[in-house]
Write an enzyme that holds these catalytic residues in place. Structure first.
Site, PDB file in Angstrom:
ATOM      1  N   TYR A 217       0.851  -1.197   0.000  1.00 41.86           N
ATOM      2  CA  TYR A 217       0.000   0.000   0.000  1.00 41.86           C
ATOM      3  C   TYR A 217       0.885   1.244   0.000  1.00 41.86           C
ATOM      4  O   TYR A 217       1.898   1.289   0.698  1.00 41.86           O
ATOM      5  CB  TYR A 217      -0.901   0.029   1.240  1.00 41.86           C
ATOM      6  CG  TYR A 217      -2.316  -0.383   0.942  1.00 41.86           C
ATOM      7  CD1 TYR A 217      -3.080   0.329   0.020  1.00 41.86           C
ATOM      8  CD2 TYR A 217      -2.895  -1.478   1.573  1.00 41.86           C
ATOM      9  CE1 TYR A 217      -4.379  -0.051  -0.264  1.00 41.86           C
ATOM     10  CE2 TYR A 217      -4.194  -1.868   1.292  1.00 41.86           C
ATOM     11  CZ  TYR A 217      -4.937  -1.142   0.365  1.00 41.86           C
ATOM     12  OH  TYR A 217      -6.212  -1.504   0.078  1.00 41.86           O
TER      13      TYR A 217
ATOM     14  N   THR B 158      -5.080   5.163 -21.545  1.00 46.33           N
ATOM     15  CA  THR B 158      -4.848   3.853 -20.945  1.00 46.33           C
ATOM     16  C   THR B 158      -3.479   3.415 -21.438  1.00 46.33           C
ATOM     17  O   THR B 158      -2.923   4.026 -22.355  1.00 46.33           O
ATOM     18  CB  THR B 158      -5.894   2.820 -21.403  1.00 46.33           C
ATOM     19  OG1 THR B 158      -5.982   2.859 -22.829  1.00 46.33           O
ATOM     20  CG2 THR B 158      -7.255   3.109 -20.798  1.00 46.33           C
TER      21      THR B 158
ATOM     22  N   LYS C 191      -3.660  -0.494 -24.699  1.00 49.01           N
ATOM     23  CA  LYS C 191      -4.201  -0.648 -26.055  1.00 49.01           C
ATOM     24  C   LYS C 191      -3.024  -0.619 -27.033  1.00 49.01           C
ATOM     25  O   LYS C 191      -2.206  -1.532 -26.988  1.00 49.01           O
ATOM     26  CB  LYS C 191      -5.234   0.452 -26.313  1.00 49.01           C
ATOM     27  CG  LYS C 191      -6.451   0.367 -25.359  1.00 49.01           C
ATOM     28  CD  LYS C 191      -7.530   1.348 -25.736  1.00 49.01           C
ATOM     29  CE  LYS C 191      -8.781   1.169 -24.897  1.00 49.01           C
ATOM     30  NZ  LYS C 191      -8.751   1.941 -23.639  1.00 49.01           N
TER      31      LYS C 191
ATOM     32  N   GLU D 160      -0.558   4.923  -0.435  1.00 51.50           N
ATOM     33  CA  GLU D 160      -1.358   6.132  -0.697  1.00 51.50           C
ATOM     34  C   GLU D 160      -0.495   7.389  -0.639  1.00 51.50           C
ATOM     35  O   GLU D 160       0.376   7.512   0.230  1.00 51.50           O
ATOM     36  CB  GLU D 160      -2.480   6.271   0.345  1.00 51.50           C
ATOM     37  CG  GLU D 160      -3.640   5.329   0.129  1.00 51.50           C
ATOM     38  CD  GLU D 160      -3.536   4.064   0.942  1.00 51.50           C
ATOM     39  OE1 GLU D 160      -2.389   3.657   1.254  1.00 51.50           O
ATOM     40  OE2 GLU D 160      -4.583   3.501   1.269  1.00 51.50           O
TER      41      GLU D 160
ATOM     42  N   ASP E  18      -8.279  12.640 -24.792  1.00 50.15           N
ATOM     43  CA  ASP E  18      -8.231  11.248 -24.329  1.00 50.15           C
ATOM     44  C   ASP E  18      -7.639  10.438 -25.481  1.00 50.15           C
ATOM     45  O   ASP E  18      -8.323  10.139 -26.458  1.00 50.15           O
ATOM     46  CB  ASP E  18      -9.655  10.787 -23.993  1.00 50.15           C
ATOM     47  CG  ASP E  18      -9.732   9.308 -23.660  1.00 50.15           C
ATOM     48  OD1 ASP E  18      -8.723   8.598 -23.857  1.00 50.15           O
ATOM     49  OD2 ASP E  18     -10.805   8.858 -23.221  1.00 50.15           O
TER      50      ASP E  18
ATOM     51  N   ARG F 283      -2.820  -3.051 -17.860  1.00 51.66           N
ATOM     52  CA  ARG F 283      -4.131  -2.385 -17.788  1.00 51.66           C
ATOM     53  C   ARG F 283      -4.030  -1.308 -16.725  1.00 51.66           C
ATOM     54  O   ARG F 283      -4.032  -1.587 -15.519  1.00 51.66           O
ATOM     55  CB  ARG F 283      -5.222  -3.380 -17.428  1.00 51.66           C
ATOM     56  CG  ARG F 283      -5.440  -4.407 -18.495  1.00 51.66           C
ATOM     57  CD  ARG F 283      -6.728  -5.144 -18.292  1.00 51.66           C
ATOM     58  NE  ARG F 283      -7.822  -4.429 -18.879  1.00 51.66           N
ATOM     59  CZ  ARG F 283      -8.369  -4.729 -20.055  1.00 51.66           C
ATOM     60  NH1 ARG F 283      -7.911  -5.733 -20.767  1.00 51.66           N
ATOM     61  NH2 ARG F 283      -9.391  -4.048 -20.504  1.00 51.66           N
TER      62      ARG F 283
HETATM   63  N1  DSN Z   1     -13.617  -0.679 -24.015  1.00 50.09           N
HETATM   64  C1  DSN Z   1     -12.663   0.125 -24.728  1.00 50.09           C
HETATM   65  C2  DSN Z   1     -12.840   0.029 -26.194  1.00 50.09           C
HETATM   66  O1  DSN Z   1     -13.100  -1.069 -26.635  1.00 50.09           O
HETATM   67  O2  DSN Z   1     -12.706   0.989 -26.933  1.00 50.09           O
HETATM   68  C3  DSN Z   1     -12.617   1.530 -24.297  1.00 50.09           C
HETATM   69  O3  DSN Z   1     -12.738   1.677 -22.933  1.00 50.09           O
END
Ligand code: DSN
Length: 462
Positions: free
Chosen positions: A56, A237, A240, A58, A211, A246
């Site tokens: 932990y 994120t 991707k 924080e 974003d 993640r």
């Molecule tokens: N679920 C993702 C997507 O497939 O674009 C985005 O959060």
């Protein structure tokens, strides 16, 4: 020590181990075309399965609420530094918070930090290719908490071209007067015009929040325009196109800037607002195993191999797109600049749900999606296809010619099923499950797809 703590998963919990092994085999034998997915590296998976999970911490490095964080601090500082390096950002101009658990919490933290409750945001409508967390609501319901706790007004794409209607956004923004304009997508195959977004934000004295979750890998590789030049805040994120763990990251401009109003210097205090929104505003202890994974992924993102990978992702998407066009399919916006494309099935007499279902049965994973002009989000007519995951497995343009043919064969099969079932999805699924001739064709095609996919190696620990 207690044997529960010592045993390997396979020995301690064979029931769960078997399921994970089956998922691993599904990933190996299938064609993964979900645009937001990827296969992360062995080194990222090692971070995720490491002792960092136990701690932990924080607070921020050097300002923790609990003791024992000497090494955790070092890891978080390393991750922050590498995030800035991966996107070519100067630490005097930009800072970042690497603690968001993923993209949705990151976006909620941005609104929480920059707005009062019911503050106004404008994002691309979800059915037009935006994201749930850009303020999605329907006629009947506020769906995303970003539309419950904040007031949102969507902007749209032109239904004929599929392209963002910046003029309408500019017009509507003057009426709605948002405090944040969001430049970001989850299903849009063209580069965004960040300069135009900046101008519209400036006209309304709004923040520009980008974003870049879907495209972050392409941005890091420098092969598409970067949002950083024009944005106040950028979220992403990391799993991707970036191919990391993640997790989520928020970048914010530091210090005093003068880009929000021509010539007029505006004081920014984004750093505290963002950091405090993440913790203690919305989250508790950071996921240190994921933060270590971010550090690894950002190191990878500065390499030549990563650049070549991202080039291949886009080359593959363009090839898949042109092959499907050659086979007679309509592609929204007539092409792609990025890692994904949106097939418009309206002229093929098919819905996205039927197409997704048949492709799933032949081991091709992708998702149904609305296309511009769709009347119902519940019955969409598009299929979103992305190339990041299969490019990681080593597929090149000529392999995507084969992928296009498998998709085509699957969609032909879907048409054949519709002839037997009529238009209802439930009847369609019944024929798919129970008709012997269809079953035979599904099995043959599935075998062909799996033999093809199985030839491409997968990174990872399973
Ligand atoms: N679920 C993702 C997507 O497939 O674009 C985005 O959060």
């Amino acid at each position: 020590m207690n044997d529960m703590l010592e045993k390997d998963l396979e020995e301690y919990d064979p029931e769960l181990y078997r399921i994970i092994a089956q998922e691993s085999e599904r990933q190996r034998l299938g064609l993964e075309l979900i645009a937001s997915e990827n296969f992360t590296s062995r080194s990222v998976l090692q971070c995720l399965g490491s002792c960092l999970h136990n701690k932990y911490s924080e607070g921020l490095p050097g300002k923790r609420y609990y003791g024992g964080n000497e090494y955790i601090d070092e890891i978080e500082i390393l991750a922050q530094r590498r995030c800035l390096e991966a996107f070519g950002l100067s630490p005097s101009e930009w800072g970042c918070n690497v603690q968001p658990y993923s993209g949705s919490p990151a976006n909620f933290a941005v609104y929480t930090g920059l707005l009062e409750p019911h503050g106004r945001i404008m994002g691309l409508d979800l059915p037009d290719g935006g994201h749930l967390t850009h303020g999605f609501f329907t006629n009947n319901k506020k769906i995303s908490a970003t539309s419950i706790f904040f007031e949102s007004m969507p902007y749209k794409v032109n239904p004929d071209t599929g392209l963002i209607d910046y003029d309408q956004l500019s017009y509507d923004a003057k009426l709605f007067k948002p405090k944040i304009i969001i430049a970001g997508v989850s299903c849009y195959s063209r580069c965004l015009d960040y300069k135009k977004f900046r101008e519209i934000a400036d006209e309304n004295n709004a923040y520009l929040f980008s974003d870049m979750a879907h495209i972050a890998g392409l941005v890091a590789a420098g092969i598409i325009p970067s949002p950083f030049k024009y944005s106040d805040v950028v979220s992403t994120t990391t799993h991707k196109t970036l191919r990391g763990p993640r997790a989520g990251v928020i970048f914010y401009r530091k210090g005093i800037r003068d880009i929000r109003k021509n010539g007029e210097t505006v004081m920014y205090d984004l750093e505290d607002k963002i950091n405090q929104a993440v913790f203690p505003g919305l989250q508790g202890g950071p996921h240190n195993h994921a933060i270590a994974g971010i550090a690894v992924a950002m190191k990878q993102a500065t390499t030549h191999n990563f650049f070549k990978y991202q080039e291949q992702v886009v080359a593959n998407a363009k090839r898949l797109c042109s092959q499907l066009q050659n086979l007679g399919y309509k592609i929204s916006t007539d092409g792609t600049d990025l890692h994904m494309l949106l097939v418009d099935l309206r002229s093929n007499n098919l819905t996205g749900s039927k197409a997704e279902k048949v492709l799933e049965t032949i081991s091709i994973a992708c998702n149904k999606n609305t296309v511009p002009g769709d009347k119902s989000a519940l019955n969409p007519h598009g299929l979103r296809l992305g190339t990041p995951a299969l490019t990681t497995r080593g597929l090149k343009e000529e392999d995507f010619d084969r992928v296009a043919i498998y998709i085509h064969k699957g969609l032909q099969l879907a048409n054949e099923i519709t002839l037997k079932s009529g238009p209802k999805l439930v009847d369609f699924n019944n024929v798919l499950k129970s008709d012997a001739t269809i079953q035979q064709k599904v099995n043959d095609l599935k075998e062909e797809v799996e033999n093809f996919a199985g030839k491409f190696p997968l990174p990872g620990l399973f």
